[in-house]
Write an enzyme that holds these catalytic residues in place. Sequence first.
Site, PDB file in Angstrom:
ATOM      1  N   GLY A   5       1.997   4.976  -0.599  1.00 27.00           N
ATOM      2  CA  GLY A   5       1.434   6.294  -0.914  1.00 27.00           C
ATOM      3  C   GLY A   5       2.564   7.161  -1.442  1.00 27.00           C
ATOM      4  O   GLY A   5       2.711   7.396  -2.641  1.00 27.00           O
TER       5      GLY A   5
ATOM      6  N   CYS B  34       0.217  34.369   9.661  1.00 31.07           N
ATOM      7  CA  CYS B  34       0.572  35.139  10.849  1.00 31.07           C
ATOM      8  C   CYS B  34       0.832  34.211  12.026  1.00 31.07           C
ATOM      9  O   CYS B  34       0.044  34.109  12.976  1.00 31.07           O
ATOM     10  CB  CYS B  34      -0.499  36.165  11.144  1.00 31.07           C
ATOM     11  SG  CYS B  34      -0.393  37.490   9.943  1.00 31.07           S
TER      12      CYS B  34
ATOM     13  N   TYR C 183       5.897  17.942  10.552  1.00 24.68           N
ATOM     14  CA  TYR C 183       6.756  16.749  10.712  1.00 24.68           C
ATOM     15  C   TYR C 183       8.239  17.079  10.692  1.00 24.68           C
ATOM     16  O   TYR C 183       9.061  16.165  10.665  1.00 24.68           O
ATOM     17  CB  TYR C 183       6.523  15.765   9.557  1.00 24.68           C
ATOM     18  CG  TYR C 183       5.114  15.279   9.353  1.00 24.68           C
ATOM     19  CD1 TYR C 183       4.488  14.486  10.311  1.00 24.68           C
ATOM     20  CD2 TYR C 183       4.439  15.576   8.185  1.00 24.68           C
ATOM     21  CE1 TYR C 183       3.209  14.018  10.088  1.00 24.68           C
ATOM     22  CE2 TYR C 183       3.152  15.109   7.957  1.00 24.68           C
ATOM     23  CZ  TYR C 183       2.542  14.330   8.913  1.00 24.68           C
ATOM     24  OH  TYR C 183       1.282  13.858   8.694  1.00 24.68           O
TER      25      TYR C 183
ATOM     26  N   GLU D 186       0.832  -1.214   0.000  1.00 26.29           N
ATOM     27  CA  GLU D 186       0.000   0.000   0.000  1.00 26.29           C
ATOM     28  C   GLU D 186       0.859   1.253   0.000  1.00 26.29           C
ATOM     29  O   GLU D 186       0.826   2.034   0.948  1.00 26.29           O
ATOM     30  CB  GLU D 186      -0.849   0.036   1.275  1.00 26.29           C
ATOM     31  CG  GLU D 186      -1.693  -1.163   1.528  1.00 26.29           C
ATOM     32  CD  GLU D 186      -2.194  -1.209   2.975  1.00 26.29           C
ATOM     33  OE1 GLU D 186      -1.658  -0.490   3.840  1.00 26.29           O
ATOM     34  OE2 GLU D 186      -3.116  -1.965   3.218  1.00 26.29           O
TER      35      GLU D 186
ATOM     36  N   TYR E 295       0.943  14.030   0.680  1.00 22.77           N
ATOM     37  CA  TYR E 295       0.628  14.766   1.904  1.00 22.77           C
ATOM     38  C   TYR E 295       0.889  16.265   1.752  1.00 22.77           C
ATOM     39  O   TYR E 295       1.276  16.943   2.702  1.00 22.77           O
ATOM     40  CB  TYR E 295       1.391  14.170   3.107  1.00 22.77           C
ATOM     41  CG  TYR E 295       1.243  12.673   3.161  1.00 22.77           C
ATOM     42  CD1 TYR E 295       0.028  12.097   3.477  1.00 22.77           C
ATOM     43  CD2 TYR E 295       2.305  11.822   2.822  1.00 22.77           C
ATOM     44  CE1 TYR E 295      -0.138  10.718   3.479  1.00 22.77           C
ATOM     45  CE2 TYR E 295       2.148  10.442   2.818  1.00 22.77           C
ATOM     46  CZ  TYR E 295       0.921   9.899   3.151  1.00 22.77           C
ATOM     47  OH  TYR E 295       0.761   8.539   3.142  1.00 22.77           O
TER      48      TYR E 295
HETATM   49  C1  LIG Z   1      -0.640   6.056   5.159  1.00 21.69           C
HETATM   50  C2  LIG Z   1      -0.753   4.614   4.950  1.00 21.69           C
HETATM   51  C3  LIG Z   1       0.000   4.006   3.936  1.00 21.69           C
HETATM   52  C4  LIG Z   1       0.957   4.751   3.036  1.00 21.69           C
HETATM   53  O1  LIG Z   1       2.107   5.229   3.682  1.00 21.69           O
HETATM   54  P1  LIG Z   1       3.252   5.952   2.828  1.00 21.69           P
HETATM   55  O2  LIG Z   1       4.291   6.281   3.813  1.00 21.69           O
HETATM   56  O3  LIG Z   1       2.650   7.177   2.204  1.00 21.69           O
HETATM   57  O4  LIG Z   1       3.697   5.009   1.779  1.00 21.69           O
HETATM   58  C5  LIG Z   1      -0.185   2.638   3.748  1.00 21.69           C
HETATM   59  N1  LIG Z   1      -1.023   1.914   4.514  1.00 21.69           N
HETATM   60  C6  LIG Z   1      -1.758   2.479   5.496  1.00 21.69           C
HETATM   61  C7  LIG Z   1      -2.673   1.641   6.299  1.00 21.69           C
HETATM   62  C8  LIG Z   1      -1.638   3.840   5.750  1.00 21.69           C
HETATM   63  O5  LIG Z   1      -2.353   4.391   6.733  1.00 21.69           O
END
Ligand SMILES: *Cc1c(COP(=O)(O)O)cnc(C)c1O
Length: 410
Positions: free
Chosen positions: A270, A337, A311, A268, A365
């Site tokens: 992102g 501000c 972060y 998964e 993000y």
């Molecule tokens: C945010 C998230 C991801 C993706 O994380 P990345 O660091 O953006 O690759 C994958 N799985 C779950 C369950 C998440 O909450």
Amino acid sequence: MNLVNNRYEIGGVDLLNIAKEFGTPVYVYDAQKIRDQYALLTSSFSDVNVKIRYACKALTNQNILRLLKGLGSGLDTVSIEEVQLGIKAGYLPDEIIFTPNGVSIEEINQAVKIGVTINIDNISILEQFGNIHGDKVPICVRLNPHILAGGNYQISTGHIDSKFGISIHQLRHVERIVKSTGLKVNGLHMHTGSEIKNIDVFLRGVDILLEATSYFKELDFIDLGSGFKVASTPDGDATDIVALGKALSQRFNEFCKEYGKALELWFEPGKFLVSEAGTFLAKVNVVKQTTATVFAGVDSGFNHLIRPMFYNAYHHILNISNASGVERIYTVSGYICETDNFAWDRKITEIKEGDILAFKNAGAYGFVMASNYNSRLRPPEVMINNGKAHLIRKREKLDDRLQNQILIEI
Ligand SMILES: *Cc1c(COP(=O)(O)O)cnc(C)c1O
């Protein structure tokens, strides 16, 4: 981003022209970079039955979702709204996994109605789910192997203090609930947080998860979440995806033999898919010399790109209006501000007011975490595809901000 004849371009499109045409601030996405990252990931795992579930919380524009769908990706979603966005973008329910944390059983039941794969991350919901659905709706269980594969404690999700997942030490309890409710568990999941620097530590987490399969005889897939790190500085380190692919594929194939079934291996990602594809452009409003610092103040702030303040994330910044000038030291700040620096003491080619700065790795993000703080409007999004820039989200208008307000008699 390439430097050609002293001008920065993405996919053959001049970035200064984008700033001119669409105005600043603006998010720019390179479709080809997303395709390349997807291809790199899938080719690194070509020896296993790999399935990519793009973690769309990183960037949810419908065009991004449609692009990834076209490449063969599924979706990882964390809210019912993301599930709905995925369906709107053309994903089939069985290509979507719903991996929420801390949501109600009602929201999970809504996702069941839509028909997506449900990933359960706590004992209480597991029990409620089992009592309602029994063996009718197979589920995935999110386990927490308690590893810290490197990186930031706050954004890591696999360690002992994390709120995510069901502890690997609670497997007996999970087993009890599964037995007494008749639940069918067809997937095991872990997502250990954001940054795999050390492949061996990650593989240790994988081993812990694979050991847990002995409790579940009807698995179809193992979902290893994400954790793929991309380089944020020009010479920074990233997860070596090819090496990880090699080591993990071998381990996974051995496991499948032991388990007696060729399971699917899900990821998964992102950030890995969309971070480097994104560039954020902002214009310098003021160059301000204080007693100690030279500030370059841009026409944006943490309302549009919160990662540096939230972060302490590093975003490389280039002055694309002065590609070959001498470097000087700047603190790049916003117009909010409140203290809203993007970068401290950064070497950037000499900045004049009116110059355009490019913030790299802004695809993940970035826009999705933008807000309207200080009543500022959210920026447009532009996608560069096949040598052309397309507006994929309009710049917000003041009317958009007012439309849900109701005036009462005062
Ligand atoms: C945010 C998230 C991801 C993706 O994380 P990345 O660091 O953006 O690759 C994958 N799985 C779950 C369950 C998440 O909450």
